[in-house]
Design an enzyme around this catalytic site. Structure first.
Site, short mmCIF file in Angstrom:
data_model
loop_
_atom_site.label_atom_id
_atom_site.label_comp_id
_atom_site.label_asym_id
_atom_site.label_seq_id
_atom_site.Cartn_x
_atom_site.Cartn_y
_atom_site.Cartn_z
N ILE A 99 -55.14 -84.13 9.31
CA ILE A 99 -54.94 -85.06 10.43
C ILE A 99 -54.78 -86.48 9.88
O ILE A 99 -55.51 -86.88 8.97
CB ILE A 99 -56.19 -84.99 11.36
N ASN A 156 -63.93 -80.00 13.59
CA ASN A 156 -63.12 -78.99 12.90
C ASN A 156 -64.01 -77.81 12.58
O ASN A 156 -65.24 -77.96 12.42
CB ASN A 156 -62.52 -79.55 11.60
N SER A 172 -57.37 -67.90 18.11
CA SER A 172 -58.54 -67.15 18.61
C SER A 172 -59.74 -68.07 18.84
O SER A 172 -60.53 -67.85 19.75
CB SER A 172 -58.93 -66.03 17.64
N HIS A 215 -64.55 -74.69 9.84
CA HIS A 215 -64.13 -74.20 8.53
C HIS A 215 -64.81 -72.86 8.29
O HIS A 215 -66.02 -72.73 8.49
CB HIS A 215 -64.51 -75.21 7.43
#
Ligand code: GRF
Length: 196
Positions: free
Chosen positions: A94, A108, A12, A110
């Site tokens: 990663i 990223n 999403s 979170h």
């Protein structure tokens, strides 16, 4: 700018980034050139197909070790000349060799207010249970640069949501996911405009 989005699940966040490149704040600024999933069943791959975005599945079990797995991801990123790498619901750590190549260009998201409630194991819906149990009055989402350890890089954007006493972890997850969908494109725009 050429974006690559790494996914593991529903995608999403990837969808909201794709939408913003088509008709939102990233229009004319960025395009998603590749989706990489570590999970062949990720609904994100269906979303990529719907959006006509090139997608590859790089599964850990197809490689004998982390080094060759990371090498395969790095090769995909370099093949498409990715400028920015976005981890979006990507459920693996990663590899350091990839972080080293994309330092300052890897983001990223979170689903909590880092540095609180970060780190390994605080992924996806689990973190919301911990936030509710802790009796927090607020939670939110954070987009940060990926530098090394889980969730520790410089914060780019963070936005809060209120947590009510009556909230379940699902209620919090829903509110936080909505915020994720708006701050991820904003964070990418901010990184591009700050002269990436
Ligand atoms: C969501 O819980 C999100 O907070 C986290 O990963 C989960 C799935 O995201 N980043 P998505 O729908 O796959 O983008």
């Amino acid at each position: 700018k050429r974006l690559t989005v790494l996914v593991s699940g529903s995608g999403s966040n990837m969808q909201s980034i794709a939408d913003s490149t088509n008709r939102g704040i990233l229009k004319g600024l960025a395009e998603i050139v590749l989706i990489i999933s570590n999970n062949p069943d990720a609904y994100a791959l269906k979303r990529a197909e719907n959006e006509n975005i090139k997608a590859v599945c790089v599964e850990r079990k197809s490689f004998e070790d982390e080094k060759s797995f990371n090498g395969a991801i790095l090769e995909e990123l370099q093949n498409v000349k990715a400028d920015i790498v976005c981890l979006a619901g990507y459920m693996r750590m990663i590899g350091q060799e990839i972080i080293d190549v994309y330092r300052g260009r890897m983001l990223n998201i979170h689903p909590a207010l880092l540095p609180k409630f970060g780190g390994k194991g605080m992924y996806g819906c689990h973190v919301h249970e911990v936030v509710v149990k802790a009796g927090e009055k607020k939670s939110g989402a954070t987009v940060h640069f990926v530098e090394g350890e889980y969730d520790t890089g410089k914060i780019i954007i963070q936005r809060e949501v209120e947590v009510f006493k009556s909230d379940t972890s699902q209620d919090v997850a829903k509110k936080v996911l909505a915020v994720e969908h708006s701050i991820y494109p904003e964070a990418i725009k901010k990184v591009i405009e700050n002269g990436l």
